[in-house]
Design a protein around this motif. Structure first.
Motif, PDB file in Angstrom:
ATOM      1  N   ASP A  90      38.091  32.578  38.049  1.00  0.00           N
ATOM      2  CA  ASP A  90      38.925  33.735  37.055  1.00  0.00           C
ATOM      3  C   ASP A  90      40.133  34.174  37.865  1.00  0.00           C
ATOM      4  O   ASP A  90      39.947  34.378  39.044  1.00  0.00           O
ATOM      5  CB  ASP A  90      37.851  34.797  37.080  1.00  0.00           C
ATOM      6  CG  ASP A  90      38.317  35.600  35.764  1.00  0.00           C
ATOM      7  OD1 ASP A  90      39.421  36.134  35.690  1.00  0.00           O
ATOM      8  OD2 ASP A  90      37.207  35.793  34.688  1.00  0.00           O
ATOM      9  N   ARG A  91      41.353  33.992  37.110  1.00  0.00           N
ATOM     10  CA  ARG A  91      42.220  34.530  37.612  1.00  0.00           C
ATOM     11  C   ARG A  91      42.304  35.922  37.949  1.00  0.00           C
ATOM     12  O   ARG A  91      43.030  36.480  38.934  1.00  0.00           O
ATOM     13  CB  ARG A  91      43.625  34.200  36.671  1.00  0.00           C
ATOM     14  CG  ARG A  91      44.135  32.895  36.918  1.00  0.00           C
ATOM     15  CD  ARG A  91      45.005  32.545  38.047  1.00  0.00           C
ATOM     16  NE  ARG A  91      45.470  31.165  38.081  1.00  0.00           N
ATOM     17  CZ  ARG A  91      46.704  31.227  37.925  1.00  0.00           C
ATOM     18  NH1 ARG A  91      47.608  32.238  37.469  1.00  0.00           N
ATOM     19  NH2 ARG A  91      47.402  30.019  37.893  1.00  0.00           N
ATOM     20  N   ARG A  92      41.710  36.707  37.082  1.00  0.00           N
ATOM     21  CA  ARG A  92      41.463  38.159  37.714  1.00  0.00           C
ATOM     22  C   ARG A  92      40.675  38.443  39.104  1.00  0.00           C
ATOM     23  O   ARG A  92      41.010  39.328  39.899  1.00  0.00           O
ATOM     24  CB  ARG A  92      40.601  38.908  36.554  1.00  0.00           C
ATOM     25  CG  ARG A  92      41.402  38.913  35.130  1.00  0.00           C
ATOM     26  CD  ARG A  92      40.435  39.303  33.947  1.00  0.00           C
ATOM     27  NE  ARG A  92      39.276  38.505  34.020  1.00  0.00           N
ATOM     28  CZ  ARG A  92      38.517  38.729  32.966  1.00  0.00           C
ATOM     29  NH1 ARG A  92      38.590  39.765  32.125  1.00  0.00           N
ATOM     30  NH2 ARG A  92      37.455  37.971  32.895  1.00  0.00           N
ATOM     31  N   PHE A  93      39.758  37.627  39.308  1.00  0.00           N
ATOM     32  CA  PHE A  93      39.255  37.508  40.571  1.00  0.00           C
ATOM     33  C   PHE A  93      40.003  37.122  41.634  1.00  0.00           C
ATOM     34  O   PHE A  93      40.092  37.870  42.701  1.00  0.00           O
ATOM     35  CB  PHE A  93      37.857  36.394  40.644  1.00  0.00           C
ATOM     36  CG  PHE A  93      37.567  35.773  41.754  1.00  0.00           C
ATOM     37  CD1 PHE A  93      36.906  36.520  42.890  1.00  0.00           C
ATOM     38  CD2 PHE A  93      38.142  34.435  42.369  1.00  0.00           C
ATOM     39  CE1 PHE A  93      36.396  35.983  44.209  1.00  0.00           C
ATOM     40  CE2 PHE A  93      37.711  34.146  43.692  1.00  0.00           C
ATOM     41  CZ  PHE A  93      37.098  34.722  44.421  1.00  0.00           C
ATOM     42  N   LEU A  94      40.928  36.206  41.376  1.00  0.00           N
ATOM     43  CA  LEU A  94      41.877  35.795  42.440  1.00  0.00           C
ATOM     44  C   LEU A  94      42.942  37.006  42.581  1.00  0.00           C
ATOM     45  O   LEU A  94      43.676  37.256  43.847  1.00  0.00           O
ATOM     46  CB  LEU A  94      42.624  34.522  41.976  1.00  0.00           C
ATOM     47  CG  LEU A  94      42.003  33.398  42.039  1.00  0.00           C
ATOM     48  CD1 LEU A  94      42.869  32.234  41.507  1.00  0.00           C
ATOM     49  CD2 LEU A  94      41.763  32.850  43.340  1.00  0.00           C
ATOM     50  N   SER A  95      43.059  37.783  41.585  1.00  0.00           N
ATOM     51  CA  SER A  95      44.063  38.934  41.766  1.00  0.00           C
ATOM     52  C   SER A  95      43.525  39.968  42.629  1.00  0.00           C
ATOM     53  O   SER A  95      44.113  40.541  43.346  1.00  0.00           O
ATOM     54  CB  SER A  95      44.453  39.232  40.557  1.00  0.00           C
ATOM     55  OG  SER A  95      45.354  38.308  39.450  1.00  0.00           O
ATOM     56  N   ALA A  96      42.185  40.212  42.307  1.00  0.00           N
ATOM     57  CA  ALA A  96      41.597  41.149  42.944  1.00  0.00           C
ATOM     58  C   ALA A  96      41.634  40.615  44.464  1.00  0.00           C
ATOM     59  O   ALA A  96      41.573  41.849  45.220  1.00  0.00           O
ATOM     60  CB  ALA A  96      40.039  41.403  42.575  1.00  0.00           C
TER      61      ALA A  96
END
Length: 423
Positions: free
Chosen positions: A176-182
């Protein structure tokens, strides 16, 4: 001067036997996608250059084939800019054209809209096996569905399509891109530097952690933060999907509950699917995907026989808003058609029958036999018997035929069909 008759570098002429394999693969994929309710559309090969260079295509924007404006003089001033010469470009994928299509036509489309596209795209690649300058993509997208139903259905449909063409042993990788952003936010990296971090992480399978660490250090990231990033990622590799939510919450404290819930819902659905048919999948914290337009879950399908992924995609909720003026939930999956055909070369092929007839067989008998064989939907071609019988059968096999019948003047009653590989 003799004209060079070879195809343009990085492109290919395709012989009938090769096209037969491609047609068979596409037919199987199309049948599966239609059963899932995806409707085929077509978009033009040419798009406005501003759309293609809008910053959402990642590294592919460096590979665009640009088209000169019409009506240019034979010579131009030395200080003329590229933007003054070019107004169109050949599409490098099918997703960017789809967003324009949806923006123009969404009022007349069902909601959510399940789109199916297949067609050529162009990238100025360095040609090598599995990478061509002109190649086909085969995409399905669900537009207007905000829940992870989109992700789960796309994965189910695509894995079923690959199984239908005979591609076994694949593994679905999910992140998930949101996981990478976190992760990036957790090590204190400014948002402006996240894209650079993702580009570097995307190289992990090629350069290993030593290479990634060296590049991140070259970007000015301190060793302590690199250690923190590496520990978070390696700690999530190979985890039990049933414990995904707990592991994510423990490893990435800044990860939102929404992201954890979405990934858990996808994991639950894939576990349920794996109980009904063969499906291998994993959460892969190193998965990045190169396109800049992804906003949520991303996924790839890998096969041991291919050096790269055979399919990939993800959620891109903000891309359509650039055409429509408001964001629309969107998620898509693209099959690497050329890589799959290369993997299946010589294996997947539709049935094709040759009706070999001797010169003294009446044509009415020949065409009647062919008509009878076509009744079950197969491809059938009458071909005159010539030369040595064995040599002609060898040529038929090279040309893509899978079986034959031999009509002679004394042939009567039911005709005998024989497989070419069994002779």
């Amino acid at each position: 001067m003799k004209m060079d008759n070879s195809p343009a570098r990085g492109t290919r002429d395709l012989l009938p036997a090769t096209v037969a394999v491609r047609d068979h693969v596409l037919a199987q994929i199309t049948e599966v996608y239609h059963r899932f309710g995806y409707q085929r559309i077509e978009t033009p090969a040419l798009e406005n250059i501003e759309r293609l260079t809008g910053g959402q295509g990642g590294e592919n924007e460096k590979l665009i084939y640009r088209v000169l404006r019409r009506g240019l003089d034979e010579t131009v001033a030395a200080d003329t800019t590229l933007n003054e010469l070019v107004d169109l470009g050949l599409r490098y994928d099918l997703t960017v054209p789809l967003t324009r299509f949806y923006g123009n036509n969404q009022a007349s489309l069902p909601q959510p809209f399940r789109s199916f596209q297949v067609g050529p795209v162009w990238r100025a690649e360095r040609p090598q096996k599995g990478r061509y300058r002109q190649f086909y993509q085969c995409d399905i997208d669900m537009l207007g569905e905000e829940s992870v139903l989109a992700e789960v259905e796309l994965i189910e449909a695509t894995t079923e399509a690959l199984a239908a063409v005979g591609l076994d042993g694949t593994t679905v990788r999910v992140s998930d891109r949101r996981f990478l952003s976190a992760l990036a936010e957790g090590i204190g990296l400014p948002e402006a530097e996240w894209t650079g971090l993702f580009i570097t992480l995307d190289k992990l399978d090629k350069v290993g952690w030593d290479g990634v660490r060296a590049e991140l250090a070259g970007r000015g990231l301190e060793a302590e933060r690199i250690d923190q990033l590496q520990a978070s990622i390696t700690g999530l590799q190979g985890i039990d999907p049933a414990k995904l939510a707990d592991q994510l919450t423990a490893s990435v404290p800044g990860l939102s509950d929404e992201v954890v819930a979405d990934l858990s819902a996808t994991a639950d659905a894939l576990r349920s699917l794996a109980e009904t048919r063969p499906l291998t999948w994993e959460f892969d914290p190193t998965l990045v995907r190169g396109m800049g337009y992804y906003t949520g879950q991303i996924f790839e399908i890998v096969h041991p026989g291919s050096s790269g992924s055979v399919a990939g995609g993800g959620r891109y909720d903000r891309l359509i808003g650039r055409s429509l003026g408001r964001d629309v939930p969107a998620c898509g999956f693209s099959i690497g058609f050329e890589r799959i055909v290369d993997l299946l070369e010589g294996q997947a092929r539709g049935e094709s029958v040759a009706v070999l007839y001797e010169a003294d067989v009446p044509l009415a008998r020949v065409t009647g036999a062919a008509r009878e064989l076509r009744a079950d939907g197969r491809s059938v071609s009458p071909i005159r018997r010539r030369g040595k019988f064995g040599a002609q059968l060898g040529r038929l096999e090279e040309w893509g035929f899978t079986s034959f019948v031999h009509l002679k003047s004394d042939t009567a009653g039911e005709i005998e069909e024989r497989k070419l590989g069994d002779r």
